[in-house]
Design a protein around this motif. Sequence first.
Motif, short mmCIF file in Angstrom:
data_model
loop_
_atom_site.label_atom_id
_atom_site.label_comp_id
_atom_site.label_asym_id
_atom_site.label_seq_id
_atom_site.Cartn_x
_atom_site.Cartn_y
_atom_site.Cartn_z
N PHE A 270 8.83 -16.93 -20.80
CA PHE A 270 7.68 -16.30 -21.30
C PHE A 270 7.67 -14.85 -20.90
O PHE A 270 7.90 -14.82 -19.93
N LYS B 240 1.77 -20.10 -27.30
CA LYS B 240 1.43 -21.04 -28.32
C LYS B 240 1.81 -22.35 -28.07
O LYS B 240 2.95 -22.59 -27.72
N ALA C 189 15.41 -16.50 -28.04
CA ALA C 189 16.15 -17.64 -28.16
C ALA C 189 15.93 -18.87 -27.40
O ALA C 189 14.92 -18.69 -26.23
C1 LIG Z 1 12.46 -13.96 -23.43
C2 LIG Z 1 11.37 -15.05 -24.39
C3 LIG Z 1 9.99 -14.60 -24.18
C4 LIG Z 1 8.81 -15.66 -24.79
N1 LIG Z 1 7.80 -15.39 -24.62
C5 LIG Z 1 6.67 -16.13 -25.20
C6 LIG Z 1 5.52 -15.63 -25.13
O1 LIG Z 1 4.99 -14.63 -24.48
N2 LIG Z 1 4.46 -16.76 -25.65
C7 LIG Z 1 5.03 -17.72 -26.22
O2 LIG Z 1 4.30 -18.56 -26.81
N3 LIG Z 1 6.27 -18.06 -26.29
C8 LIG Z 1 7.17 -17.39 -26.04
N4 LIG Z 1 8.58 -17.59 -25.97
C9 LIG Z 1 9.01 -18.69 -26.90
C10 LIG Z 1 8.55 -20.06 -25.94
O3 LIG Z 1 9.56 -20.02 -24.68
C11 LIG Z 1 8.86 -21.29 -26.48
O4 LIG Z 1 7.85 -21.37 -27.56
C12 LIG Z 1 8.74 -22.60 -25.43
O5 LIG Z 1 9.87 -22.56 -24.83
C13 LIG Z 1 8.60 -23.94 -26.44
O6 LIG Z 1 8.54 -24.97 -25.48
P1 LIG Z 1 8.18 -26.46 -26.00
O7 LIG Z 1 8.66 -27.32 -25.03
O8 LIG Z 1 6.59 -26.29 -26.07
O9 LIG Z 1 8.72 -26.59 -27.27
P2 LIG Z 1 9.90 -27.67 -27.76
O10 LIG Z 1 9.21 -28.93 -27.58
O11 LIG Z 1 11.05 -27.35 -26.70
O12 LIG Z 1 10.07 -27.32 -29.22
C14 LIG Z 1 9.07 -27.39 -30.27
C15 LIG Z 1 9.52 -26.51 -31.51
O13 LIG Z 1 9.42 -25.10 -31.06
C16 LIG Z 1 10.70 -24.46 -31.46
N5 LIG Z 1 11.25 -23.52 -30.05
C17 LIG Z 1 11.28 -23.72 -29.07
N6 LIG Z 1 11.56 -22.73 -28.06
C18 LIG Z 1 11.75 -21.78 -29.08
C19 LIG Z 1 12.42 -20.67 -29.07
N7 LIG Z 1 12.49 -19.94 -27.60
N8 LIG Z 1 12.28 -19.82 -29.87
C20 LIG Z 1 11.99 -20.17 -31.16
N9 LIG Z 1 11.63 -21.29 -31.34
C21 LIG Z 1 11.45 -22.29 -30.24
C22 LIG Z 1 11.77 -25.70 -31.46
O14 LIG Z 1 12.78 -25.47 -32.30
C23 LIG Z 1 10.71 -26.76 -32.15
O15 LIG Z 1 10.72 -26.52 -33.40
C24 LIG Z 1 9.45 -16.76 -25.53
C25 LIG Z 1 10.89 -17.13 -25.54
C26 LIG Z 1 11.90 -16.12 -25.09
C27 LIG Z 1 13.14 -16.40 -25.10
#
Ligand SMILES: Cc1cc2nc3c(=O)[nH]c(=O)nc-3n(C[C@H](O)[C@H](O)[C@H](O)COP(=O)(O)OP(=O)(O)OC[C@H]3O[C@@H](n4cnc5c(N)ncnc54)[C@H](O)[C@@H]3O)c2cc1C
Length: 272
Positions: free
Chosen positions: A55, A79, A231
């Motif tokens: 994050f 989100k 990523a």
């Molecule tokens: C450097 C960085 C900064 C970030 N900052 C933020 C932030 O400030 N706020 C925020 O809400 N999110 C942010 N994210 C994205 C966040 O890390 C992911 O949404 C989160 O890891 C999803 O976890 P989950 O277990 O809920 O989803 P999962 O159950 O692992 O996946 C659910 C769905 O989300 C998609 N998904 C999961 N991780 C990502 C990702 N990294 N990028 C694109 N799609 C993804 C999957 O493909 C799947 O469709 C950031 C990501 C990075 C790499």
Amino acid sequence: MALQTNGIVVKNERIKPLYFLLTIYCPSMAIEIKTGQFIMLKVSDSHFPLLRRPFSVYKSYPTGHPDKKKSGCLLILYKKVGKGTQKMTEFKKGQKVNMIGPLGNGFSLPPLPFSNDIILIGGGVGIVSLYSLAEVLKSQKLFVFMGGKTKDDILCEEDFKKLNVSKMFTATEDESLGYKGTVIDLFLYQKKRFKWNKPLYIYCCGPVEMLKELARVVKFKGVVCQASFEARMGCGFGACWGCVVKTNDPKTPYQRVCKEGPVFNLKDIVWE
Ligand SMILES: Cc1cc2nc3c(=O)[nH]c(=O)nc-3n(C[C@H](O)[C@H](O)[C@H](O)COP(=O)(O)OP(=O)(O)OC[C@H]3O[C@@H](n4cnc5c(N)ncnc54)[C@H](O)[C@@H]3O)c2cc1C
Ligand code: FES
């Protein structure tokens, strides 16, 4: 240098149907983190989900901040998309949360004061890391483009207004707010208002497809375009190589979003 540390949840509130604002008291992280860097947050005490989640830090208030309630805190705007972020919605006030950070290389700033316009383009939750950048650049001429699928995906509008940015533009794909289309469509529509004959800085963050589209439409001559990549990550600190992007650097064509990034010069990325 990255540290592993505990913070204490101060608040975890829903701000839109799928978006939450998490306030964590963690003075050691609040003072260290720079714009564009990120943390890896442990979302559960059990083994599920095992991997930490990355994050950006939306706001940070180092110890000594005049607002005592915020002093030592960092804010994460997230989100709910899957199992990890679902777990985060269950965080309660007073709960301990473990994190590693600050990680990655943040945004490079233009030479300040910068005479030409600076453009920020955020897709969905990508606008979060650009807000922390706007706080640093607030006395420059900032033009902010934000986009989402619907109006519920438009974030931080009020905060940008408080920074007195030169102009804000909003796009939604369902036309529920602002221009109908993607944020890149909107940027193209507004492109002629900027002075392209002088050096120009563009900062962007959002889904990979958005960054790819931006790379396709921007002519890089005289333009520095820095993009923060979202990523999926395994370790978050450079060990697993699970987060690479391909670049045109002949020595290290594959670079890690978590270590060499998350911010890259868009012109260096090779799209596959
Ligand atoms: C450097 C960085 C900064 C970030 N900052 C933020 C932030 O400030 N706020 C925020 O809400 N999110 C942010 N994210 C994205 C966040 O890390 C992911 O949404 C989160 O890891 C999803 O976890 P989950 O277990 O809920 O989803 P999962 O159950 O692992 O996946 C659910 C769905 O989300 C998609 N998904 C999961 N991780 C990502 C990702 N990294 N990028 C694109 N799609 C993804 C999957 O493909 C799947 O469709 C950031 C990501 C990075 C790499
Ligand atoms: S997530 Fe492990 S190297 Fe980047």
